[in-house]
Design a protein around this motif. Structure first.
Motif, PDB file in Angstrom:
ATOM      1  N   ARG A 241       0.831  -1.198   0.000  1.00 20.08           N
ATOM      2  CA  ARG A 241       0.000   0.000   0.000  1.00 20.08           C
ATOM      3  C   ARG A 241       0.873   1.259   0.000  1.00 20.08           C
ATOM      4  O   ARG A 241       0.564   2.249  -0.671  1.00 20.08           O
ATOM      5  N   THR A 242       1.969   1.201   0.736  1.00 20.80           N
ATOM      6  CA  THR A 242       2.882   2.338   0.797  1.00 20.80           C
ATOM      7  C   THR A 242       3.547   2.576  -0.550  1.00 20.80           C
ATOM      8  O   THR A 242       3.711   3.720  -0.994  1.00 20.80           O
ATOM      9  N   MET A 243       3.933   1.492  -1.217  1.00 21.63           N
ATOM     10  CA  MET A 243       4.631   1.614  -2.502  1.00 21.63           C
ATOM     11  C   MET A 243       3.767   2.275  -3.566  1.00 21.63           C
ATOM     12  O   MET A 243       4.270   3.003  -4.420  1.00 21.63           O
ATOM     13  N   LEU A 244       2.472   2.027  -3.546  1.00 21.00           N
ATOM     14  CA  LEU A 244       1.573   2.645  -4.521  1.00 21.00           C
ATOM     15  C   LEU A 244       1.635   4.164  -4.427  1.00 21.00           C
ATOM     16  O   LEU A 244       1.565   4.878  -5.436  1.00 21.00           O
ATOM     17  N   ILE A 245       1.781   4.663  -3.209  1.00 23.63           N
ATOM     18  CA  ILE A 245       1.870   6.107  -2.988  1.00 23.63           C
ATOM     19  C   ILE A 245       3.260   6.620  -3.366  1.00 23.63           C
ATOM     20  O   ILE A 245       3.404   7.671  -4.001  1.00 23.63           O
ATOM     21  N   VAL A 246       4.292   5.858  -2.991  1.00 20.83           N
ATOM     22  CA  VAL A 246       5.672   6.266  -3.244  1.00 20.83           C
ATOM     23  C   VAL A 246       5.943   6.429  -4.735  1.00 20.83           C
ATOM     24  O   VAL A 246       6.510   7.430  -5.173  1.00 20.83           O
ATOM     25  N   VAL A 247       5.532   5.442  -5.534  1.00 22.14           N
ATOM     26  CA  VAL A 247       5.793   5.488  -6.977  1.00 22.14           C
ATOM     27  C   VAL A 247       5.013   6.621  -7.627  1.00 22.14           C
ATOM     28  O   VAL A 247       5.534   7.341  -8.485  1.00 22.14           O
ATOM     29  N   LYS A 248       3.771   6.803  -7.215  1.00 25.47           N
ATOM     30  CA  LYS A 248       2.935   7.861  -7.781  1.00 25.47           C
ATOM     31  C   LYS A 248       3.545   9.233  -7.540  1.00 25.47           C
ATOM     32  O   LYS A 248       3.520  10.109  -8.411  1.00 25.47           O
ATOM     33  N   ASN A 249       4.107   9.442  -6.358  1.00 27.66           N
ATOM     34  CA  ASN A 249       4.657  10.752  -5.990  1.00 27.66           C
ATOM     35  C   ASN A 249       6.147  10.894  -6.270  1.00 27.66           C
ATOM     36  O   ASN A 249       6.766  11.889  -5.899  1.00 27.66           O
ATOM     37  N   LYS A 250       6.737   9.877  -6.920  1.00 24.28           N
ATOM     38  CA  LYS A 250       8.154   9.900  -7.297  1.00 24.28           C
ATOM     39  C   LYS A 250       9.049  10.152  -6.085  1.00 24.28           C
ATOM     40  O   LYS A 250       9.845  11.115  -6.055  1.00 24.28           O
ATOM     41  N   LYS A 251       8.953   9.285  -5.103  1.00 18.25           N
ATOM     42  CA  LYS A 251       9.738   9.421  -3.874  1.00 18.25           C
ATOM     43  C   LYS A 251      10.801   8.333  -3.736  1.00 18.25           C
ATOM     44  O   LYS A 251      11.281   8.056  -2.634  1.00 18.25           O
ATOM     45  N   PHE A 252      11.184   7.710  -4.859  1.00 15.90           N
ATOM     46  CA  PHE A 252      12.184   6.646  -4.813  1.00 15.90           C
ATOM     47  C   PHE A 252      13.553   7.155  -4.359  1.00 15.90           C
ATOM     48  O   PHE A 252      14.387   6.387  -3.882  1.00 15.90           O
ATOM     49  N   LYS A 253      13.798   8.466  -4.535  1.00 11.26           N
ATOM     50  CA  LYS A 253      15.129   8.984  -4.250  1.00 11.26           C
ATOM     51  C   LYS A 253      15.527   8.787  -2.792  1.00 11.26           C
ATOM     52  O   LYS A 253      16.712   8.577  -2.486  1.00 11.26           O
ATOM     53  N   TYR A 254      14.561   8.810  -1.878  1.00 13.59           N
ATOM     54  CA  TYR A 254      14.880   8.607  -0.465  1.00 13.59           C
ATOM     55  C   TYR A 254      15.338   7.178  -0.204  1.00 13.59           C
ATOM     56  O   TYR A 254      16.252   6.938   0.588  1.00 13.59           O
ATOM     57  N   PHE A 255      14.714   6.220  -0.891  1.00 15.31           N
ATOM     58  CA  PHE A 255      15.155   4.833  -0.791  1.00 15.31           C
ATOM     59  C   PHE A 255      16.509   4.655  -1.464  1.00 15.31           C
ATOM     60  O   PHE A 255      17.311   3.815  -1.066  1.00 15.31           O
ATOM     61  N   SER A 256      16.750   5.453  -2.503  1.00 13.78           N
ATOM     62  CA  SER A 256      18.034   5.416  -3.191  1.00 13.78           C
ATOM     63  C   SER A 256      19.160   5.818  -2.244  1.00 13.78           C
ATOM     64  O   SER A 256      20.207   5.159  -2.192  1.00 13.78           O
ATOM     65  N   TYR A 257      18.937   6.879  -1.475  1.00 13.67           N
ATOM     66  CA  TYR A 257      19.951   7.318  -0.508  1.00 13.67           C
ATOM     67  C   TYR A 257      20.206   6.223   0.527  1.00 13.67           C
ATOM     68  O   TYR A 257      21.346   5.948   0.899  1.00 13.67           O
ATOM     69  N   TYR A 258      19.120   5.617   0.988  1.00 11.10           N
ATOM     70  CA  TYR A 258      19.240   4.567   2.010  1.00 11.10           C
ATOM     71  C   TYR A 258      20.045   3.384   1.482  1.00 11.10           C
ATOM     72  O   TYR A 258      20.951   2.872   2.160  1.00 11.10           O
TER      73      TYR A 258
END
Length: 290
Positions: free
Chosen positions: A257-274
């Motif tokens: 459920r969280t991923m559906l929101i993350v991809v829609k809002n283009k928030k992958f960069k935070y996971f990229s840093y991690y």
């Protein structure tokens, strides 16, 4: 492997399978750094069965539709073969049924096409993946690669491809990427979602495709491991396996459920840093921990 370790690894699996940070990489790193004696591939299969339950809970309508239409494809294909054989005997033109006439049928064929290269890579690379999981350097490097892929995904222009517009070669590409992502440290969801976005898939469809195409891959891996699993379960305790699987399912459901929101809002960069940070730590630790 004790119960507390099973609980810990189940939570880690649920968090990292669907969040694009690599479940296999985290399991390998944690087991190596903390000296955990994991149950090996068999326990990993149970953890993946837990995340499979999470996919079924979120996408049960789509999976049911794919199953029903998959049966329809098989029935219509069989009918067409029979019509062809009869036409060869009586000399009349056969009346063929249309195979692909809705989105579910096209999606079902795309998943099938993706599963083939994934299965081939998974079988051929089984020993390589198992050996890589016993090190820190490989998961660390692969985590750095995941970081790059996630950064790329946020900068890919939005696509508009749905099942109807997606080609079978793109399905093969998705399957190849999923097969390669069995390497510990390469996020399966991150790799396949990025691959889908590069193919021009609509963002919500890229997520759905990524998660649903994992279903046959996980089932296939389970069938391959069945001969070895009985002995492992007996020696490590069935309760540990079940607890780990259920925790992975519960946590995984929330993460989808969280991923559906993350991809829609283009928030992958935070996971990229991690992933970049974890990758650097794992690579550095590999020089001190054998």
């Amino acid at each position: 492997m004790g119960l507390l370790e099973a609980i810990f690894l189940g939570i880690i699996q649920g968090l990292t399978e669907f969040l694009p940070v690599s479940s296999s990489g985290h399991l390998a790193i944690f087991q190596k750094i903390f000296g955990m004696k994991g149950a090996g591939i068999s326990f990993d299969v149970f953890l993946h069965l837990g995340t499979l339950l999470a996919v079924l809970m979120v996408y049960w309508k789509d999976i049911l539709g794919l199953f029903v239409n998959g049966i329809g494809i098989l029935a219509d294909s069989t009918a067409n073969i029979i019509s062809y054989c009869r036409s060869r005997k009586n000399g009349k033109s056969p009346a063929y049924r249309k195979i692909v006439y809705n989105s579910y049928r096209k999606f079902a064929l795309l998943v099938l096409v993706s599963t083939i290269p994934t299965g081939i890579i998974g079988i051929l690379g089984k020993k390589l993946v198992s050996g890589a999981s016993d090190t820190l350097i490989v998961p660390g490097i692969c985590m750095l690669v995941t970081a790059i892929l996630l950064f790329i995904s946020d900068n890919v222009p939005d696509g508009d491809r749905t099942p109807k517009k997606t080609g079978y070669l793109q399905g093969v590409f998705m399957g190849i990427c999923q097969g390669i992502a069995t390497l510990p440290g390469l996020s399966r969801s991150g790799t396949t979602i990025t691959a889908g976005l590069l193919c021009g898939l609509r963002r919500d469809f890229a997520v759905k495709y990524s998660f649903i195409m994992s279903v046959p891959a996980i089932l296939g891996a389970t069938l391959i491991e069945i001969p070895e699993m009985k002995q492992d379960i007996t020696s490590n305790g069935a309760l540990n396996y079940v607890v780990g699987m259920l925790l992975a399912a519960a946590v995984g459901y929330v993460c989808i459920r969280t991923m559906l929101i993350v991809v829609k809002n283009k928030k992958f960069k935070y996971f990229s840093y991690y992933c970049a940070i974890v990758g650097v730590i794992a690579v550095a630790a590999s020089f001190f921990i054998q």
